[in-house]
Design a protein around this motif. Structure first.
Motif, PDB file in Angstrom:
ATOM      1  N   GLU A  93       0.585  -1.067   0.186  1.00 50.39           N
ATOM      2  CA  GLU A  93      -0.373   0.131   0.134  1.00 50.39           C
ATOM      3  C   GLU A  93       0.833   1.354  -0.026  1.00 50.39           C
ATOM      4  N   TYR A  94       1.910   1.478   0.718  1.00 47.78           N
ATOM      5  CA  TYR A  94       3.160   2.720   1.064  1.00 47.78           C
ATOM      6  C   TYR A  94       3.625   2.811  -0.537  1.00 47.78           C
ATOM      7  N   ALA A  95       4.053   1.312  -1.350  1.00 47.95           N
ATOM      8  CA  ALA A  95       4.860   1.636  -2.901  1.00 47.95           C
ATOM      9  C   ALA A  95       3.451   2.215  -3.556  1.00 47.95           C
ATOM     10  N   VAL A  96       2.112   2.124  -3.598  1.00 50.63           N
ATOM     11  CA  VAL A  96       1.330   2.772  -4.593  1.00 50.63           C
ATOM     12  C   VAL A  96       1.058   4.479  -4.268  1.00 50.63           C
ATOM     13  N   ALA A 101       2.470   9.828  -4.522  1.00 47.80           N
ATOM     14  CA  ALA A 101       3.219  10.918  -4.921  1.00 47.80           C
ATOM     15  C   ALA A 101       4.261  11.658  -5.459  1.00 47.80           C
ATOM     16  N   ALA A 102       4.508  11.000  -6.195  1.00 48.86           N
ATOM     17  CA  ALA A 102       5.850  10.995  -6.866  1.00 48.86           C
ATOM     18  C   ALA A 102       4.765  11.446  -8.459  1.00 48.86           C
ATOM     19  N   GLY A 246      -3.406   4.819 -10.684  1.00 48.44           N
ATOM     20  CA  GLY A 246      -2.500   3.315 -11.222  1.00 48.44           C
ATOM     21  C   GLY A 246      -1.199   3.590 -11.800  1.00 48.44           C
ATOM     22  N   SER A 247      -0.238   2.257 -11.780  1.00 47.22           N
ATOM     23  CA  SER A 247       0.927   2.574 -11.475  1.00 47.22           C
ATOM     24  C   SER A 247       1.094   1.060 -11.623  1.00 47.22           C
ATOM     25  N   PRO A 248       2.670   0.287 -11.901  1.00 49.04           N
ATOM     26  CA  PRO A 248       2.955  -0.630 -11.859  1.00 49.04           C
ATOM     27  C   PRO A 248       3.041  -1.089 -10.112  1.00 49.04           C
ATOM     28  N   ALA A 249       2.915  -0.116  -9.090  1.00 53.57           N
ATOM     29  CA  ALA A 249       3.175  -0.381  -7.582  1.00 53.57           C
ATOM     30  C   ALA A 249       1.333  -1.327  -7.326  1.00 53.57           C
ATOM     31  N   LEU A 250       0.717  -0.487  -7.913  1.00 55.52           N
ATOM     32  CA  LEU A 250      -0.912  -0.682  -7.865  1.00 55.52           C
ATOM     33  C   LEU A 250      -1.365  -1.959  -8.933  1.00 55.52           C
TER      34      LEU A 250
END
Length: 373
Positions: A93-96, A101-102, A246-250
């Motif tokens: 969850e932190y990675a998403v 934030a980036a 949406g991101s690779p982390a998600l």
């Protein structure tokens, strides 16, 4: 110019607002005594944080600006620039949140990844267990149950606005004119059909293959919390439903961390906003298959209660209200709204989905600009 607005919800009322602000006369027709649909049955969030980039974000940011401006003119709206916090509890969850934030547009959204200690300084009511949070400074709130009432009161003060409740528009009566179910013809220069999730009757006759679907949700409201919840609050499941995240982390979160069974079955996220009376509005679920159920289910409410209490670190106050609502959403969810000329001098504006409360001022402004009001 005389503008006929059909529909008493927030989208219709914001079209009336735009017309009156530009010096025109408005007649607004509502089939109920007051609007009773999604414009009232929502969180009252001006929700910038989860919006997709491009047109959707631009619309939400412009709407946020307009809401603040209108809120200064109409204090009864209860506009509050409260922001939002989405607590996270583990590395996935932190990675998403970190990826959000980036984003290149993170500053425009007001994103900041904060520690749990920083989050509790922003919102001291969050005493539960979490490791960090995504803060969105641009989110805000108004009071959905009373917003249209106060907007109409301000519109009446212009001397160029008339509200006609208890009349269902049944047919067109020529360019810029409609006939209601009492046989009365309302004549103007232009008609805006802003009927929300009511897509039958005249709307169906005028737009046969409307690219809009109806979505049902369940929500609830508590008694006063007894302290201030200084921000809106979401949970990490909201990452799964809003395009901004949406991101690779998600992708990794979705692949490696399943939702709780109840949340997955009802396509759920936690959203929580405090009302001016101190109560909490909490939701929600998403149901897409027709016909919709006529009743509400308890499992989703139990799940929402558990998640909300885990963030607050205390039991929720007594639940005072439970309800279901239905909103209209474009089937192409990248579209902010469906705006279509359906007859001479008659326009249909529908389908903002869960963005209706957030984006309605900017949607109405765009209609006014495009139609040359």
């Amino acid at each position: 110019m005389r503008v006929i607005v059909v529909g008493g919800g927030v989208v219709g009322t914001m079209h009336a607002w735009q017309a009156v602000q530009r010096g025109h006369e408005v007649v607004q027709i509502e089939r109920e005594a007051e609007a009773r649909g999604a414009s009232l049955r929502n969180f009252g969030q001006i929700w910038v944080s989860g919006r997709a980039g491009g047109e959707e974000l631009e619309t939400a940011l412009r709407a946020r600006e307009l809401w603040e401006r209108i809120g200064a003119e109409v204090p009864g709206l209860g506009f509050r620039a409260i922001g939002s916090l989405t607590p996270v509890r583990n590395a996935r969850e932190y990675a998403v949140a970190e990826a959000a934030a980036a984003r290149p547009d993170a500053a425009a959204r007001g994103y900041e990844l904060v520690t749990a200690e920083q989050a509790r300084k922003i919102n001291p009511a969050l005493r539960g267990d979490f490791g960090a949070a995504l803060w969105c400074e641009r989110d805000a709130a108004v009071e959905p149950r009373t917003a249209q009432l106060h907007l109409r009161e301000a519109l009446r003060a212009s001397g160029r606005y008339t509200f006609v409740p208890g009349r269902e528009v049944r047919a067109l009566a020529g360019p810029g004119a409609v006939r209601d179910d009492h046989g009365y013809i309302h004549r103007g220069d232009i008609v805006v059909l802003a009927t929300g999730a009511w897509l039958s009757g005249l709307v169906r006759e005028l737009a046969h293959d409307l690219p809009v679907r109806r979505v049902r949700l369940q929500m609830m409201q508590t008694a006063p919390l007894g302290e201030q919840l200084t921000t809106s609050v979401a949970d990490a499941d909201s990452f799964r439903y809003y395009p901004a995240y949406g991101s690779p982390a998600l992708d990794a979160l979705n692949a490696e961390q399943a939702q709780a069974p109840t949340a997955a079955a009802h396509k759920m996220q936690l959203l929580m906003v405090q009302r001016q009376d101190g109560g909490l509005t909490i939701g929600d679920t998403h149901e897409y298959e027709h016909p919709f159920a006529f009743d509400t289910l308890e499992d989703p409410y139990e799940h929402l209660t558990e998640v909300a209490e885990s963030f607050l670190g205390r039991p929720l106050p007594k639940i005072r209200r439970r309800w279901a609502g239905v909103y209209a959403q474009c089937t192409d969810t990248t579209r902010v709204v469906h705006r279509q000329q359906v007859a001479e001098d008659v326009w249909l504006v529908t389908g903002p989905g869960g963005r209706g409360m957030t984006c309605s001022p900017a949607i109405a402004e765009t209609t006014a600009n495009e139609l040359g009001w």
